[in-house]
Design an enzyme around this catalytic site. Structure first.
Site, PDB file in Angstrom:
ATOM      1  N   ARG A 126      -3.299 -10.894   3.725  1.00 44.72           N
ATOM      2  CA  ARG A 126      -3.531 -10.862   2.273  1.00 44.72           C
ATOM      3  C   ARG A 126      -2.336 -10.159   1.639  1.00 44.72           C
ATOM      4  NH1 ARG A 126      -5.800  -7.383  -1.586  1.00 44.72           N
ATOM      5  NH2 ARG A 126      -7.002  -8.438  -3.230  1.00 44.72           N
ATOM      6  N   LYS A 181       0.833  -1.201   0.000  1.00 44.38           N
ATOM      7  CA  LYS A 181       0.000   0.000   0.000  1.00 44.38           C
ATOM      8  C   LYS A 181       0.876   1.265   0.000  1.00 44.38           C
ATOM      9  CE  LYS A 181      -4.094  -1.926   0.007  1.00 44.38           C
ATOM     10  NZ  LYS A 181      -5.010  -2.023   1.149  1.00 44.38           N
TER      11      LYS A 181
END
Length: 337
Positions: free
Chosen positions: A314, A279
């Site tokens: 994840r 991210k």
């Protein structure tokens, strides 16, 4: 005034006799941080917890899609899209995507998460027929190639139905099953487990100016409300995973506030999934362009999450993450696990 209970999780062999096991997993705790809106946090011994709060924190989480949660689980990201923020286009060809999924399985991944619609900041909705055309051949190919749990990353009932028919075991919805009113009834009728995620706004607008009164408690309340709503629609709690939605309608400071107190979400009484891999905030803090250069920072965040007892990670970088988890667990246990 509502109290929220965050277990102060410990990992490793130096466990006091009175410690409570967290969610039937590898963590334990002797004390709990009590949070309330507008109040200074306080710490109490675990034995002082209300019975319902204690049960929510300690009850072993039932297996979902054939996976128990007594050890960390890794969900591998497989985006069959041309425009995902980190690996857009790499797996747009179904044969390439299937080969990548088979490689993740060989590395030891626990579940593959197949997505046909990018949810990066600024992304727009993909027509459902196009999304189905992207994901169905990948799921069919992976199912034909062998066993292993498969998740479909979608907001749409029609896509979920096609994916489940092709062999998917779980629906992972970044919209918390709020985008398509037909999705929750489908999952309830078919007994399909779900992962419900928090997001403020939709992908096209979510990063414009996200605001919260208290990001930790606001996200917690949203997930608690969504879980209750899904139960009312016929999806049992034992078929639900919760995801706080790192990066979805959140600033860097919001993300860090959630990561610092992730263990609060165990009070929901369901397994917790964290999707922080590659991210933007990882690149902002640690450097590295979007993609593989953010793998070290992604793994650092993943291991920090395991210190909070988070059950599912994840990730993009499956083999590296799995190696890190093995060494993390062995180092803490003082023996090979």
């Amino acid at each position: 005034m509502t109290d929220y209970h965050r277990p102060l999780v410990q990992i490793g062999p130096a466990r006091p006799e009175a410690a409570l096991t967290l969610a039937g997993g590898w963590g334990w705790f002797t004390h709990v941080e009590v949070l309330s809106r507008g109040q200074t946090p306080r710490v109490i011994p675990a034995e002082a917890l209300p019975l319902a709060a204690r049960d929510a924190l300690t009850a072993p989480r039932p297996a979902i899609a054939g996976l128990s949660f007594d050890r960390p689980r890794v969900m591998g990201i497989l985006n069959a899209t041309p425009d995902s923020f980190s690996d857009g286009g790499r797996h747009a060809d179904p044969q390439v995507a299937v080969a990548a999924g088979v490689a993740m399985r060989a590395a030891g991944v626990d579940m593959l998460d197949i997505g046909g619609e990018s949810t990066r900041p600024g992304a727009h909705t993909v027509p459902q027929d196009e999304e189905i055309a992207r994901v169905r051949p990948v799921i069919e190919g992976l199912r034909a190639a062998g066993g292993g749990a498969i998740s479909i990353d979608t907001r749409k009932a029609a896509v979920a139905e096609a994916a489940v028919a092709a062999g998917a075991d779980l629906v992972n919805d970044v919209a918390g099953l709020t985008f398509d009113p037909a999705l929750a009834p489908f999952c309830a009728a078919r007994g399909v487990p779900v992962c419900v995620m928090h997001a403020q706004g939709d992908p096209a607008t979510m990063q414009r100016d996200p605001r919260y009164g208290d990001v930790l408690l606001d996200v917690y309340d949203y997930l608690a409300e969504r879980i209750a709503a899904l139960e009312a629609q016929g999806i049992p709690r034992e078929n639900i995973i919760a995801d706080p939605g790192i990066g979805f309608g959140k600033t860097l400071d919001h993300n860090l506030a959630l990561l610092a107190r992730l263990s609060l979400f165990h009070s929901l009484g369901v397994p917790i999934l964290l999707g922080a891999s590659r991210k933007r905030f990882i690149g902002t803090i640690g450097g590295g362009a979007a993609g593989e250069e953010r793998a070290p920072g992604s793994i650092a965040v993943a291991l920090a999450a395991l210190n909070h007892g988070v059950q599912v990670l994840r990730v993009h970088d499956v083999a590296q993450t799995l190696q890190s988890i093995l060494l993390y667990r062995s180092a803490l246990a003082g023996k090979q696990v």
